[in-house]
Design a protein around this motif. Structure first.
Motif, PDB file in Angstrom:
ATOM      1  N   LEU A 168     -26.215  25.661 -24.689  1.00 17.82           N
ATOM      2  CA  LEU A 168     -24.923  26.338 -25.222  1.00 17.82           C
ATOM      3  C   LEU A 168     -24.401  27.340 -24.001  1.00 17.82           C
ATOM      4  O   LEU A 168     -23.261  27.403 -23.749  1.00 17.82           O
ATOM      5  CB  LEU A 168     -25.304  27.293 -26.330  1.00 17.82           C
ATOM      6  CG  LEU A 168     -25.793  26.674 -27.365  1.00 17.82           C
ATOM      7  CD1 LEU A 168     -25.931  27.809 -28.682  1.00 17.82           C
ATOM      8  CD2 LEU A 168     -24.496  25.852 -28.104  1.00 17.82           C
TER       9      LEU A 168
ATOM     10  N   ASN B 271     -16.980  27.103 -24.348  1.00 18.84           N
ATOM     11  CA  ASN B 271     -17.646  26.015 -24.929  1.00 18.84           C
ATOM     12  C   ASN B 271     -16.645  25.103 -25.463  1.00 18.84           C
ATOM     13  O   ASN B 271     -16.403  25.566 -26.618  1.00 18.84           O
ATOM     14  CB  ASN B 271     -18.734  26.107 -25.746  1.00 18.84           C
ATOM     15  CG  ASN B 271     -19.955  26.939 -25.260  1.00 18.84           C
ATOM     16  OD1 ASN B 271     -19.952  28.062 -24.983  1.00 18.84           O
ATOM     17  ND2 ASN B 271     -21.025  26.316 -24.785  1.00 18.84           N
TER      18      ASN B 271
ATOM     19  N   LEU C 220     -19.223  20.339 -26.483  1.00 21.38           N
ATOM     20  CA  LEU C 220     -20.213  20.488 -27.099  1.00 21.38           C
ATOM     21  C   LEU C 220     -19.998  19.538 -28.308  1.00 21.38           C
ATOM     22  O   LEU C 220     -18.906  19.705 -29.226  1.00 21.38           O
ATOM     23  CB  LEU C 220     -20.162  22.052 -27.737  1.00 21.38           C
ATOM     24  CG  LEU C 220     -21.186  22.546 -28.756  1.00 21.38           C
ATOM     25  CD1 LEU C 220     -22.404  22.376 -28.192  1.00 21.38           C
ATOM     26  CD2 LEU C 220     -20.830  23.976 -28.990  1.00 21.38           C
TER      27      LEU C 220
END
Length: 565
Positions: free
Chosen positions: A208, A225, A235
């Motif tokens: 992450l 992200n 992601l």
């Protein structure tokens, strides 16, 4: 006659800490905690763009990286009254949860366990009896005879070589070590196994955060992200399910090895529930925000003087009474002047005058909450969550105390947590609570994406004039806050009040002892040449002095040279 002993540096911590104690008739009667380096990040940040502060502040430490980044962006967002998207909350929460679990595992096994577990003794244990003991405590798959025998063989090779490696410099054979060889071997087995599960939970942070330590995905306004179920560069659902697998695997180790280890060790050292309480003013803040409305997955609060009946919930990090109650004193710190100030009004002007017991003796400032020193960390947080009715915390505290009572064959109540061993137990309980919270945050993120919400960032805008903001985070070592004053889009002042400042601080303006200092008074010391008992209590706080202090050499004097082959 009282004798002064000095431990400098205290090892198995991050940064440089000196502890001085007066010992009289085998007990500590007075103590001084001294940070031996100066932290100058506040000066480095002046005049810079507030959007860059998080990248600088997470370099305060090589261990407590993510936490400073998080507190920093929250401080700027608070100053700008900037709300962030729901997905940004969930992603940030997964990162701080993963970082917290990794940090707690490292503390319990690698930094703290060797104060209680005799590695040399483990080589004399019966592996079959050790496996039977482990299997009686839990169904952990790593408690097989084959696994334990393999670990013992590795330990024997270390010792036979004359080089203990990662187990060097321990107090092996010290009279304060009281575990049986089999318990020592079981703990040593889990010590080495823990290294693999630390790696797994850190993968969550890396996926992450783009890397770890020093994550790269934060931004004032959310995270960077991009959520795209169809692009492998972003992601994706596949990456999110990989994260879930890692979380689940680590959970097995936490519940079947870590929780049983702390209960078993705590039972054998039940006498240590009588030592190390120190400052009983407990401070923690709510964390893992679920939205922009002040709802949190983990509650916090303040407990004065250890009186659980006077628990004061802290409902939100935006509580004015929270940040209005925090000040720092430099009466006993190596800074210019003698003041108690709100961090917004502080300066960081160094003025070293030498170590003087009755005057200035530390680079660490002395924080206060409502005029009193306060202890922060997993113990205050776990007690606050327990009193707030947090279901899993209550279950785990009651379960751990019941297990300890059963093994120790005596009733152990919640009051036992106000101690050296209780502080360690609370850290392990918090590990399990963070794990459960991570599962909830993962599901919340999946559900929100399923609704079609892919937003992760809201752009900030900097108005003219002055803005002030505070960013709180309940970090692995306790309550962390960053304080920023912005003027015309640039940083005018910046201060960090970190967990190890709260706990490692010297006496305040009223000469009240800091938490490390107060916790040592009354501790036994069997051998003042081998002061293991001092280390046990200090290590129970998981000191990270790099966060509380730092050193900058303006002359760039060479210290050492390393040749890279």
């Amino acid at each position: 006659m009282a004798k002064k002993i000095t431990i400098d540096p205290v090892t198995r911590i991050e940064g440089h800490l000196r502890i001085d104690c007066e010992v009289d008739n085998g007990k500590i009667t007075n103590a001084w905690s001294s940070g031996q380096m100066w932290r100058g990040i506040e000066i480095i940040l002046k005049g810079r763009d507030p959007r860059d502060a998080w990248a600088y502040t997470q370099r305060i430490c090589g261990v407590c990286t993510t936490v400073h980044a998080m507190a920093s962006v929250r401080a700027v967002e608070d100053a700008l009254k900037l709300e962030i998207p729901a997905n940004a909350h969930f992603i940030r929460n997964l990162i701080v949860g993963g970082h917290g679990i990794h940090d707690h595992m490292v503390h319990f096994y690698q930094l703290c366990a060797l104060d209680w577990v005799d590695i040399v003794s483990a080589t004399t244990a019966d592996p079959a009896a050790t496996a039977k003991l482990g299997q009686s405590l839990s169904d952990w798959k790593g408690n097989s005879v084959q696994e334990i025998t393999g670990i013992q063989d590795r330990l024997k090779k270390f010792i036979a070589s004359g080089q203990l490696g990662i187990f060097a410099s321990g107090y092996w054979g010290h009279p304060a070590m009281k575990l049986s060889p089999e318990v020592n071997l079981l703990a040593a087995t889990h010590y080495l196994q823990a290294l693999q599960y630390q790696r797994k939970i850190n993968q969550v942070v890396a996926i992450l955060g783009s890397k770890t330590p020093h994550i790269q995905n934060l931004a004032v306004g959310g995270v960077t992200n991009p959520i795209d179920p169809d692009s492998p560069a972003n992601l994706t659902i596949e990456k999110l399910f990989n994260i879930k697998t890692l979380i689940d695997e680590v959970g097995d180790f936490i519940h079947q090895a870590m929780l049983t280890d702390v209960a078993a060790i705590g039972a054998f050292y039940a006498d240590w529930t009588q030592y190390g309480a120190g400052v009983l003013n407990y401070l923690s803040v709510p964390d893992m925000p679920l939205d922009n409305k002040g709802n949190y997955a983990l509650p916090g609060g303040y407990i004065p003087a250890g009186d659980l009946g006077k628990f004061m919930p802290i409902k939100t990090q935006k509580d004015k009474a929270l940040y209005d109650s925090i000040k720092e004193s430099i009466k006993h710190s190596w800074y210019n002047g003698n003041w108690d100030r709100s961090p917004y009004e502080e300066d960081t002007i160094p003025k070293y005058t030498g170590f003087e017991y009755d005057n200035k003796y530390s680079w660490v400032k002395a924080p206060t909450f409502m005029g009193q020193p306060a202890q922060v960390g997993p113990l205050p947080h776990v007690v606050a969550m327990y009193l707030s009715g947090h279901a899993l915390t209550k279950k785990l505290v009651d379960q751990t105390l019941a297990t300890v009572s059963s093994i120790a064959k005596t009733q152990v109540g919640i009051g036992a947590l106000h101690s050296t061993i209780g502080r360690i137990a609370a850290r392990v309980i918090r590990t399990a609570v963070l794990h459960d919270a991570m599962k909830g945050q993962w599901q919340a993120l999946i559900d929100n994406i399923g609704k079609g919400d892919l937003d992760t960032f809201n752009a900030p805008a900097f108005p003219r004039g002055e803005q002030r903001g505070t960013g709180f985070h309940e970090a692995p070592r306790g309550t962390l806050s960053h304080w920023i004053v912005i003027e015309n889009g640039k940083i005018k002042n910046y201060q960090c009040v970190v967990p190890s400042t709260w706990n490692a601080g010297p006496r305040n303006s009223e000469d009240a002892l800091g938490p490390y200092e107060a916790s040592l008074v009354g501790n036994p010391v069997a051998d003042d040449e081998l002061p293991l008992e001092v280390l046990r209590t200090v290590h129970s706080f998981d000191p990270c002095l790099a966060c509380a202090i730092h050193l900058v050499d303006g002359k760039k004097t060479p210290i050492t040279k390393v040749k890279v082959l």
